[in-house]
Scaffold this motif. Sequence first.
Motif, PDB file in Angstrom:
ATOM      1  N   ARG A 132       0.829  -1.209   0.000  1.00  0.00           N
ATOM      2  CA  ARG A 132       0.000   0.000   0.000  1.00  0.00           C
ATOM      3  C   ARG A 132       0.864   1.260   0.000  1.00  0.00           C
ATOM      4  N   LEU A 133       1.977   1.238   0.749  1.00  0.00           N
ATOM      5  CA  LEU A 133       2.863   2.395   0.768  1.00  0.00           C
ATOM      6  C   LEU A 133       3.498   2.609  -0.605  1.00  0.00           C
ATOM      7  N   ALA A 134       3.917   1.526  -1.248  1.00  0.00           N
ATOM      8  CA  ALA A 134       4.510   1.644  -2.581  1.00  0.00           C
ATOM      9  C   ALA A 134       3.527   2.255  -3.567  1.00  0.00           C
ATOM     10  N   THR A 135       2.280   1.824  -3.507  1.00  0.00           N
ATOM     11  CA  THR A 135       1.250   2.372  -4.389  1.00  0.00           C
ATOM     12  C   THR A 135       1.036   3.859  -4.114  1.00  0.00           C
ATOM     13  N   ALA A 136       1.012   4.229  -2.830  1.00  0.00           N
ATOM     14  CA  ALA A 136       0.806   5.631  -2.462  1.00  0.00           C
ATOM     15  C   ALA A 136       1.971   6.500  -2.925  1.00  0.00           C
ATOM     16  N   VAL A 137       3.193   5.996  -2.799  1.00  0.00           N
ATOM     17  CA  VAL A 137       4.366   6.754  -3.253  1.00  0.00           C
ATOM     18  C   VAL A 137       4.299   6.968  -4.764  1.00  0.00           C
ATOM     19  N   ARG A 138       3.937   5.942  -5.504  1.00  0.00           N
ATOM     20  CA  ARG A 138       3.836   6.056  -6.957  1.00  0.00           C
ATOM     21  C   ARG A 138       2.804   7.117  -7.346  1.00  0.00           C
ATOM     22  N   ARG A 139       1.763   7.257  -6.524  1.00  0.00           N
ATOM     23  CA  ARG A 139       0.689   8.202  -6.840  1.00  0.00           C
ATOM     24  C   ARG A 139       0.935   9.604  -6.309  1.00  0.00           C
ATOM     25  N   GLY A 140       2.115   9.833  -5.693  1.00  0.00           N
ATOM     26  CA  GLY A 140       2.470  11.180  -5.292  1.00  0.00           C
ATOM     27  C   GLY A 140       2.339  11.507  -3.823  1.00  0.00           C
ATOM     28  N   LEU A 141       2.322  10.519  -2.958  1.00  0.00           N
ATOM     29  CA  LEU A 141       2.253  10.770  -1.517  1.00  0.00           C
ATOM     30  C   LEU A 141       3.383  11.697  -1.093  1.00  0.00           C
ATOM     31  N   GLN A 144      13.359   6.503  -5.020  1.00  0.00           N
ATOM     32  CA  GLN A 144      14.544   6.201  -5.828  1.00  0.00           C
ATOM     33  C   GLN A 144      14.254   5.054  -6.798  1.00  0.00           C
ATOM     34  N   ALA A 145      13.575   4.014  -6.304  1.00  0.00           N
ATOM     35  CA  ALA A 145      13.276   2.854  -7.146  1.00  0.00           C
ATOM     36  C   ALA A 145      12.346   3.221  -8.293  1.00  0.00           C
ATOM     37  N   TYR A 146      11.468   4.189  -8.077  1.00  0.00           N
ATOM     38  CA  TYR A 146      10.568   4.661  -9.127  1.00  0.00           C
ATOM     39  C   TYR A 146      11.228   5.728 -10.012  1.00  0.00           C
ATOM     40  N   HIS A 147      12.505   6.035  -9.741  1.00  0.00           N
ATOM     41  CA  HIS A 147      13.243   7.055 -10.485  1.00  0.00           C
ATOM     42  C   HIS A 147      12.565   8.412 -10.367  1.00  0.00           C
ATOM     43  N   LYS A 148      12.047   8.681  -9.172  1.00  0.00           N
ATOM     44  CA  LYS A 148      11.426   9.962  -8.892  1.00  0.00           C
ATOM     45  C   LYS A 148      12.400  10.850  -8.128  1.00  0.00           C
ATOM     46  N   SER A 200      14.131  -2.434  -5.701  1.00  0.00           N
ATOM     47  CA  SER A 200      13.815  -2.297  -7.124  1.00  0.00           C
ATOM     48  C   SER A 200      13.213  -3.584  -7.670  1.00  0.00           C
ATOM     49  N   GLY A 201      13.778  -4.713  -7.281  1.00  0.00           N
ATOM     50  CA  GLY A 201      13.245  -6.002  -7.696  1.00  0.00           C
ATOM     51  C   GLY A 201      11.862  -6.247  -7.148  1.00  0.00           C
ATOM     52  N   MET A 202      11.592  -5.754  -5.945  1.00  0.00           N
ATOM     53  CA  MET A 202      10.261  -5.893  -5.356  1.00  0.00           C
ATOM     54  C   MET A 202       9.219  -5.198  -6.227  1.00  0.00           C
ATOM     55  N   LEU A 203       9.518  -3.986  -6.683  1.00  0.00           N
ATOM     56  CA  LEU A 203       8.557  -3.232  -7.469  1.00  0.00           C
ATOM     57  C   LEU A 203       8.335  -3.884  -8.826  1.00  0.00           C
ATOM     58  N   THR A 204       9.401  -4.376  -9.436  1.00  0.00           N
ATOM     59  CA  THR A 204       9.286  -5.004 -10.750  1.00  0.00           C
ATOM     60  C   THR A 204       8.512  -6.301 -10.666  1.00  0.00           C
ATOM     61  N   ASP A 205       8.907  -7.154  -9.691  1.00  0.00           N
ATOM     62  CA  ASP A 205       8.293  -8.469  -9.592  1.00  0.00           C
ATOM     63  C   ASP A 205       6.853  -8.389  -9.101  1.00  0.00           C
ATOM     64  N   ALA A 206       6.587  -7.469  -8.201  1.00  0.00           N
ATOM     65  CA  ALA A 206       5.243  -7.366  -7.636  1.00  0.00           C
ATOM     66  C   ALA A 206       4.293  -6.593  -8.548  1.00  0.00           C
ATOM     67  N   GLN A 207       4.848  -5.927  -9.617  1.00  0.00           N
ATOM     68  CA  GLN A 207       4.029  -5.162 -10.544  1.00  0.00           C
ATOM     69  C   GLN A 207       3.141  -4.171  -9.790  1.00  0.00           C
ATOM     70  N   VAL A 208       3.817  -3.433  -8.879  1.00  0.00           N
ATOM     71  CA  VAL A 208       3.082  -2.486  -8.036  1.00  0.00           C
ATOM     72  C   VAL A 208       2.314  -1.474  -8.880  1.00  0.00           C
ATOM     73  N   SER A 209       2.869  -1.084 -10.028  1.00  0.00           N
ATOM     74  CA  SER A 209       2.241  -0.031 -10.825  1.00  0.00           C
ATOM     75  C   SER A 209       0.895  -0.449 -11.389  1.00  0.00           C
ATOM     76  N   SER A 210       0.645  -1.774 -11.483  1.00  0.00           N
ATOM     77  CA  SER A 210      -0.620  -2.210 -12.053  1.00  0.00           C
ATOM     78  C   SER A 210      -1.534  -2.875 -11.064  1.00  0.00           C
ATOM     79  N   GLN A 211      -1.153  -2.920  -9.803  1.00  0.00           N
ATOM     80  CA  GLN A 211      -1.946  -3.665  -8.796  1.00  0.00           C
ATOM     81  C   GLN A 211      -2.800  -2.710  -7.980  1.00  0.00           C
TER      82      GLN A 211
END
Length: 314
Positions: free
Chosen positions: A174-183, A237-241, A303-314
């Motif tokens: 949930r935190l990864a998703t929130a960070v991707r969305r601009g938390l 950093q992992a999202y290159h933000k 970084s591997g967690m985000l890629t493997d878990a496909q956080v951007s689409s979940q």
Amino acid sequence: MKCFVSGATGFIGRQLCQQLIARGDSVIALSKSGAPLVDGTATLALDLTAHEPAAELLQGVDVVFHLAGIAHRQAPQADYQRLNFQVTLHLARQAAAAGVKCFVFLSSVKAMGVTDSVTVRSEDDCVTPVDDYGRSKWQAECALREEFSGAAMAVVILRPALVYGANVKGNLHRLATAVRRGLPRPPPEGARSMIAVQDLADLLCQIAVRPPVGVHTWIACDGSAYSTRLIYDLLRQAYHKPPGRAWLPRRVWWLAARLLDLMARQSDEPTFKKLFGTELYSNAAVLAATHWQPQCRLDDVISGMLTDAQVSSQ
């Protein structure tokens, strides 16, 4: 080595079975659904709350890894009692009767209860758990210690801290998703212990190879302290933000967390404490008693967690 794994298709079970098979061990994998492992290895469909394993399944088994359990907070109290406590004790009894050498129970640091202490806690620093999950794990621990102290079968109770890795769910997802969305960047408060799923599975394997005599209870963590802000920064950093900005006042964070509690009707640990409290544990006992050393840190695998878990689409 012949291994029996309950909860084989869970987050930790998949990694454990993968490592056991890679080592050349024989694995009897149980799961509620009967879904295959990632490599296609079949699992035996068995709902442990309704049926016990057939006695012949445990014949010749060297080690039982009991990973099956209810981890989320919305289940009825009776379900926690049944699977996390009663099934655990019954399976341990079955294992002992079958001559199994070692029974490993995956408990949780939540069995130690929640405190306001900011000090690093060791295995004996326990208070009574107030939530059904922690209470059921604690009851199972106590029953195992009472019944198998002095028994021929070794019993290891492992209390992992928050586990991270590929396809992780729960608060980290949930935190990864929130960070991707601009938390916005969280306040610099709190810290918690964690452990990589690869390291936890490796520890389980090492315990099986060299089972200790008697009953032992060990905390499993990587020895580092992770704040929500640190995890946030690593995710950025992992999202290159670029680095995030801390423009949201602490009071607003508290109000938002309180609103989430009210919406979820939570009665155990408040969301704000989960995000910004201190929950640190010592791995000194397991390091001293085994040859295990954690190899991963969140920085190395995020970084591997985000890629493997496909956080951007979940």
